[in-house]
Write a protein that holds these residues in place. Structure first.
Motif, PDB file in Angstrom:
ATOM      1  N   VAL A   2       0.875  -1.120  -0.149  1.00  0.00           N
ATOM      2  CA  VAL A   2       0.068   0.130   0.160  1.00  0.00           C
ATOM      3  C   VAL A   2       0.893   1.449  -0.126  1.00  0.00           C
ATOM      4  O   VAL A   2       1.866   1.247   0.571  1.00  0.00           O
ATOM      5  CB  VAL A   2      -1.043  -0.055   1.234  1.00  0.00           C
ATOM      6  CG1 VAL A   2      -0.327  -0.041   2.591  1.00  0.00           C
ATOM      7  CG2 VAL A   2      -1.963   1.247   1.000  1.00  0.00           C
ATOM      8  N   ALA A  24      -3.170   6.048   3.455  1.00  0.00           N
ATOM      9  CA  ALA A  24      -2.834   5.334   2.558  1.00  0.00           C
ATOM     10  C   ALA A  24      -3.392   5.978   1.029  1.00  0.00           C
ATOM     11  O   ALA A  24      -4.567   6.478   1.280  1.00  0.00           O
ATOM     12  CB  ALA A  24      -3.429   4.046   2.742  1.00  0.00           C
ATOM     13  N   ARG A  27      -5.887   3.079  -1.077  1.00  0.00           N
ATOM     14  CA  ARG A  27      -6.744   1.872  -0.418  1.00  0.00           C
ATOM     15  C   ARG A  27      -6.766   2.245   1.060  1.00  0.00           C
ATOM     16  O   ARG A  27      -6.013   3.120   1.609  1.00  0.00           O
ATOM     17  CB  ARG A  27      -6.139   0.498  -0.763  1.00  0.00           C
ATOM     18  CG  ARG A  27      -4.943   0.216  -0.232  1.00  0.00           C
ATOM     19  CD  ARG A  27      -4.263  -1.055  -0.692  1.00  0.00           C
ATOM     20  NE  ARG A  27      -5.123  -2.005  -0.153  1.00  0.00           N
ATOM     21  CZ  ARG A  27      -5.126  -3.371  -0.297  1.00  0.00           C
ATOM     22  NH1 ARG A  27      -4.202  -3.765  -1.052  1.00  0.00           N
ATOM     23  NH2 ARG A  27      -5.964  -4.189   0.151  1.00  0.00           N
ATOM     24  N   SER A 120       5.183  -2.397   3.568  1.00  0.00           N
ATOM     25  CA  SER A 120       4.892  -0.941   3.030  1.00  0.00           C
ATOM     26  C   SER A 120       5.183   0.186   3.657  1.00  0.00           C
ATOM     27  O   SER A 120       5.271   0.499   4.930  1.00  0.00           O
ATOM     28  CB  SER A 120       3.282  -0.830   2.787  1.00  0.00           C
ATOM     29  OG  SER A 120       2.862  -1.877   1.985  1.00  0.00           O
TER      30      SER A 120
END
Length: 131
Positions: A2, A24, A27, A120
């Motif tokens: 992400v 994010a 998403r 991430s």
């Protein structure tokens, strides 16, 4: 993975406060555990704080415990975005660093997280504390 975006860094005097945000792009962070790390010039990236996806459990490094608070606002609709915050109070010059948020869908490690626990990462936001 992400894409994460941090904001809220800046220059502050010792004893002051800042609030960092992590969201994010593309998403929601709702089902991800999130951590904050920092990296000072010439030093390794170190754990600061983490929070489970539900927000029920939080963990801190000894160096920030009692001064920093991690929290999150989870969004449960596709058009909204969950945000994770790091409220930093009573800042000290030794808190000066680039701060990174990180996320992972796996269960959060209890206690001090490792860099390898998160898949991430954001690009970082700079925090400078003057004495």
């Amino acid at each position: 993975q992400v894409l994460l975006v941090e904001s809220g860094g800046g220059l502050v005097q010792a004893g002051g406060s800042l609030r960092l945000s992590c969201a994010a792009s593309g998403r929601t962070l709702t089902t991800y555990a999130v951590g904050w790390f920092r990296q000072a010039l010439g030093k390794e990236r170190e754990f600061v704080a983490s929070i489970t996806w539900s927000g029920k459990d939080t963990f801190y490094s000894d160096s920030v415990k009692g001064r920093f608070t991690i929290s999150r606002d989870n969004a449960w609709t596709s058009v909204a975005n969950s945000t994770v915050y790091l409220q930093m109070n009573n800042l000290k010059p030794e808190d000066t660093a680039d701060y990174y948020c990180a996320a992972d869908p796996r269960p959060l490690r209890i206690g001090v997280s490792r860099v390898s626990d998160f898949g991430s990462w954001g690009q970082g936001t700079q925090v400078t504390v003057s004495s």
